[in-house]
Design an enzyme around this catalytic site. Structure first.
Site, mmCIF file in Angstrom:
data_model
loop_
_atom_site.group_PDB
_atom_site.id
_atom_site.type_symbol
_atom_site.label_atom_id
_atom_site.label_comp_id
_atom_site.label_asym_id
_atom_site.label_seq_id
_atom_site.Cartn_x
_atom_site.Cartn_y
_atom_site.Cartn_z
ATOM 1 C CD GLU A 251 -2.645 -1.078 2.455
ATOM 2 O OE1 GLU A 251 -3.606 -0.531 2.670
ATOM 3 O OE2 GLU A 251 -2.407 -1.986 3.373
ATOM 4 C CB SER B 126 -5.764 -0.564 0.019
ATOM 5 O OG SER B 126 -5.372 0.583 0.814
ATOM 6 C CB SER C 190 -10.260 7.927 2.023
ATOM 7 O OG SER C 190 -9.163 7.567 1.306
#
EC number: 6.3.2.4
Length: 375
Positions: A20, A202, A343
């Site tokens: 990530e 993620s 997000s």
């Protein structure tokens, strides 16, 4: 604490060794774009994919997620001044100069470790900060480690009476020595299963297997997850709506604050909410989620319970499944949720009344308030 003679010095740490890395860089770019530079002196610290620490550029534009870009932003090798052992015992950054050797750079008042995945969100870097007596944002060593490992997370939540989906844990040893038993256990979860690395986020490395009795398909999915983590989690499919809540440590030391819930809508063409669906598609959120008021209250209460049961600090995002028959199950807990434009965490708090800049400010002030060491 910071003296009155200078601005509060905050180290923003991003990148890292996990899969990530790029998302961490994007998160850092978003945070750096809103941090109050009149109040804070920002020290941007990048960690390369190989694990080198560098004093790098704090230009948020360099770290922005760009539509149509050929590559996501990264911390490149050799892009800044090398850092030695990141901090000395007084919380000062150590810089390495090829001609002069290590030297002390500056005392840091708090760290924002905007790192996702192993070696950043799993308690390892939190342990370093604790050893050095440096304040930092987010959960502590154990909470970070337990939340990162989805197997231990489920065990802790189940022990606290908080419902989660059925699962099978596939350790490296079990996969090598008890593969047939593991495959039999997975087949008992139901027809459809999701296979994921136990300690990644993620949505990296996740596969959906439509027939858990198809040994070849399950083996391929487990091996794909093992490319990211030798420990794998296989979960029974839960048919339901995906709902998320943001949680913040209370400013008054009381029960944690919880945002309005958001419902995730996966873009057409994606079978589930994987990496591309999350960051590189038109997948979206409905905030607040269109669910009954009593369910909203139950979700927010459960989110606070999860935060407390896991011993979290600072911030977290709790993900749920809400089924057609009204059941609510905890899916995941993220102790350092993403802050990219896509997000959920900042969007949920904006809808609840805390905008992006105020959210970053609260992260920093919470970190400054905590005491290093045991709490």
């Amino acid at each position: 604490m910071a003296s009155e003679q200078r601005r509060i010095r905050v180290a923003v740490v991003f990148g890292g060794r996990s899969s990530e890395h790029e998302i961490s860089c994007v998160t850092a770019g978003s945070v750096l774009s809103v941090i109050d530079h009149d109040r804070y002196e920002v020290v941007p610290v990048g960690i390369t994919k190989s694990g080198n620490w560098v004093l790098t550029s704090g230009d948020p534009e360099r770290l922005r997620l760009r539509e149509g870009a050929e590559a996501l932003p990264t911390v490149a090798e050799g892009e800044g001044r090398n850092l030695a052992l990141p901090f000395d015992s007084a919380g000062r950054l150590m810089v390495v100069d090829p001609a002069e050797g290590p030297s002390r750079l500056a005392e840091v008042d708090a760290v924002l470790p905007l790192l996702h995945g192993p070696f950043g969100e799993d308690g390892t870097i939190q342990g370093l900060f604790e050893m050095m007596g440096v304040r930092y944002a987010g959960a502590g060593v154990f909470s970070s480690a337990a939340a990162m490992d989805k197997v231990f997370m489920k065990a802790i939540l189940t022990g606290n009476g908080i419902p989660t989906s059925d699962y099978v844990a596939v350790t490296d040893r079990r996969w090598r020595t008890e593969r047939k038993k593991v495959l039999d256990d997975i087949a008992e979860l139901g027809a459809t299963v999701f296979v994921k690395p136990a300690r990644a986020g993620s949505s990296v490395g996740i596969s959906k297997v439509g027939d858990s009795s198809d040994t070849d398909a399950v083996v391929a999915a487990v091996e794909a997850a093992r490319e990211h983590d030798p420990k794998v989690l296989v979960e029974a499919q839960v048919v339901g709506r995906e709902i998320e809540c943001g949680v913040l440590e209370a400013e008054d030391g009381g029960a944690p604050d919880v945002s309005f819930p958001a419902e995730v809508h996966v873009a057409e063409g994606f079978d589930f909410y994987d990496f591309e669906a999350k960051y590189l598609s038109t997948s979206g959120l409905t905030i607040p989620a269109r669910i009954p008021e009593d369910v909203t209250a139950r979700l927010r209460g459960l989110a606070a319970d999860v935060f407390e049961a896991m011993g979290c600090e600072g911030l977290a995002r709790v993900d749920f499944f809400y089924t057609e028959d009204g059941e609510v199950l905890v899916n995941e807990l993220n102790t350092m949720p993403g802050f990219t434009p896509a997000s959920a965490f900042p969007q949920m708090w904006a809808a609840t009344g805390l905008d992006y800049a105020a959210l970053v400010e609260r992260m920093i002030t919470t970190a400054l308030r905590r005491s290093p060491g045991l709490r």
